[in-house]
Enzyme design. Structure first.
Site, PDB file in Angstrom:
ATOM      1  N   SER A   1       2.512   1.762  -5.248  1.00 29.60           N
ATOM      2  CA  SER A   1       3.383   1.383  -6.366  1.00 29.60           C
ATOM      3  C   SER A   1       2.804   1.840  -7.701  1.00 29.60           C
ATOM      4  CB  SER A   1       3.646  -0.119  -6.369  1.00 29.60           C
ATOM      5  OG  SER A   1       2.440  -0.817  -6.371  1.00 29.60           O
ATOM      6  N   SER A   2       1.479   1.836  -7.838  1.00 26.43           N
ATOM      7  CA  SER A   2       0.895   2.239  -9.127  1.00 26.43           C
ATOM      8  C   SER A   2       1.155   3.712  -9.409  1.00 26.43           C
ATOM      9  CB  SER A   2      -0.616   2.022  -9.140  1.00 26.43           C
ATOM     10  OG  SER A   2      -0.919   0.733  -8.748  1.00 26.43           O
TER      11      SER A   2
ATOM     12  N   ASP B   1      -1.665  10.497  -3.886  1.00 29.82           N
ATOM     13  CA  ASP B   1      -0.487   9.644  -4.062  1.00 29.82           C
ATOM     14  C   ASP B   1       0.336  10.094  -5.269  1.00 29.82           C
ATOM     15  OD1 ASP B   1      -2.658   8.935  -5.631  1.00 29.82           O
ATOM     16  OD2 ASP B   1      -2.542   6.786  -5.226  1.00 29.82           O
TER      17      ASP B   1
ATOM     18  N   ALA C   1       3.494   5.612  -8.057  1.00 29.91           N
ATOM     19  CA  ALA C   1       4.938   5.847  -8.218  1.00 29.91           C
ATOM     20  C   ALA C   1       5.385   5.402  -9.613  1.00 29.91           C
ATOM     21  CB  ALA C   1       5.722   5.114  -7.134  1.00 29.91           C
TER      22      ALA C   1
ATOM     23  N   GLY D   1       0.827  -1.201   0.000  1.00 27.69           N
ATOM     24  CA  GLY D   1       0.000   0.000   0.000  1.00 27.69           C
ATOM     25  C   GLY D   1       0.864   1.254   0.000  1.00 27.69           C
TER      26      GLY D   1
HETATM   27  O1  PMV Z   1      -4.808   2.739  -0.099  1.00 21.67           O
HETATM   28  P1  PMV Z   1      -3.991   3.938  -0.382  1.00 21.67           P
HETATM   29  O2  PMV Z   1      -2.719   3.984   0.415  1.00 21.67           O
HETATM   30  O3  PMV Z   1      -3.761   4.166  -1.824  1.00 21.67           O
HETATM   31  O4  PMV Z   1      -4.809   5.184   0.147  1.00 21.67           O
HETATM   32  C1  PMV Z   1      -6.112   5.471  -0.260  1.00 21.67           C
HETATM   33  C2  PMV Z   1      -6.593   6.727   0.377  1.00 21.67           C
HETATM   34  C3  PMV Z   1      -8.023   7.104   0.051  1.00 21.67           C
HETATM   35  O5  PMV Z   1      -8.287   8.364   0.650  1.00 21.67           O
HETATM   36  C4  PMV Z   1      -8.987   6.103   0.634  1.00 21.67           C
HETATM   37  C5  PMV Z   1      -8.239   7.186  -1.452  1.00 21.67           C
HETATM   38  C6  PMV Z   1      -7.684   8.396  -2.147  1.00 21.67           C
HETATM   39  O6  PMV Z   1      -7.477   8.308  -3.369  1.00 21.67           O
HETATM   40  O7  PMV Z   1      -7.490   9.442  -1.516  1.00 21.67           O
END
Ligand code: PMV
Length: 327
Positions: free
Chosen positions: A112-113, A156, A115, A109
């Site tokens: 990786s996608s 992300d 990045a 989690g």
């Molecule tokens: O699961 P992760 O680490 O990619 O985090 C998702 C976080 C959420 O708020 C649930 C989704 C998002 O895109 O913000």
């Protein structure tokens, strides 16, 4: 002229604000010092080739006209969609060979996608000689993520591009670097891989059923992200811990925690952590605990015994070019 370019982008950990960030509230995310590397080489043919051994993919080949399509294997979806979008905007007459290499498992989690998407985009712009600001990268990468996943705040993608620790509001409305010292965190992996889009949709469904309850939870999460930002800037880590506890209680009310996460969180608190919470969508993946120096070894021990202790440094550098080779 460049013939081959390697770029790398960091993984990420969400500190505060998951789920509420999808619905317009801020979040705080930090880059981790484990990186994903992508090499893009011009091949002079009308072909797209991808090798992603860490994602179980060897020698995937398509002609440029075949890019896209609904049946893409998971490991290529983000990169292939981004390439398609890139070519729509900046047509090229040469195809590419792409090789990815990751310092971390796709299960953690750590993003990786995103990045991979960001490192690929950076290398692609460079090898094709197209100028791009961080903002240009963000727009194209976030677009590709939405093409593939349909949902997501883009936090992300922003973190992989800018790095450091960011205060983020979707869809890139606010991307602000927090210059404070990274909080003293212990990171634990539950051993369970979570599916982020499914969890996002579950929370959206709960919001449809119980709009008042869920809106109230998002409202409070948004406030505590702002409180955490202030506490972090003052180095008030016990206060940050208390806010993590509250954030975790609210996430439990959204039904996104899990038995494995709850167990790791409870155990770290028993060992003296100031606070702990899940990090990311929930349902598995990682948890984080904030802990003072005296209790750090105890907390790390309990994480090691009940899950996997992740050794990461926070606030890592964002996307960067690693190597340029001329023909
Ligand atoms: O699961 P992760 O680490 O990619 O985090 C998702 C976080 C959420 O708020 C649930 C989704 C998002 O895109 O913000």
């Amino acid at each position: 002229m460049a013939h081959s370019v390697t770029a790398s982008a960091p993984g990420k950990l969400l500190l505060f604000g998951e789920h509420a960030v999808v619905h317009g509230k801020p979040c705080i995310v930090t880059a981790v010092d484990q990186r994903l590397f992508v090499t893009v080489t011009l091949n002079g043919e009308n072909m797209f080739r991808l090798t992603a051994p860490d994602m179980g993919l060897e020698a995937y080949v398509k002609t440029i006209d075949e890019l896209g399509g609904a049946d893409l294997p998971n490991a290529v979806r983000f990169i292939e969609m981004l390439y398609k979008r890139f070519l729509e905007r900046y047509p090229q007459n040469r195809g590419i060979d792409v090789v990815t290499k990751s310092e971390f498992s796709a299960s953690f989690g750590f993003g990786s996608s995103s990045a991979a998407t960001v490192a690929f985009a950076k290398a692609l712009f460079e090898v094709c000689g197209v100028q791009a600001s961080n903002q240009d990268l963000f727009e194209l990468c976030y677009r590709a993520v939405l093409d593939v996943q349909g949902v997501g705040s883009g936090f992300d993608v922003a973190c992989a591009i800018w790095g450091g620790t960011l205060y983020y509001v979707t869809p890139g409305k606010v991307i602000e670097k927090l210059l404070d010292e990274a909080p003293p965190l212990v990171v634990g992996y539950t051993g369970v891989k979570a599916d982020t889009p499914t969890l996002i949709r579950q929370v959206a469904e709960l919001k449809r059923k119980e709009p008042e309850l869920v809106s109230g939870i998002f409202e409070r999460i948004g406030e505590l992200v702002d409180e955490a930002r202030i506490a972090m800037s003052r180095g008030a880590f016990e206060k940050v811990g208390a806010l993590m506890q509250e954030n975790q209680r609210l996430l439990s009310k959204l039904h996104v925690s899990s038995a494995e996460l709850d167990m790791l969180i409870d155990e770290t608190i028993k060992m003296g952590a100031w606070g702990a919470k899940l990090s990311g969508a929930g349902g598995g993946d990682c948890m984080i605990a904030i802990v003072g120096k005296e209790k750090k070894a105890l907390v790390e021990g309990v994480v090691r015994n009940n899950g996997e202790l992740m050794r990461v440094n926070l606030g890592a550098e964002g996307v960067r070019i690693e190597k340029i080779s001329e023909q």
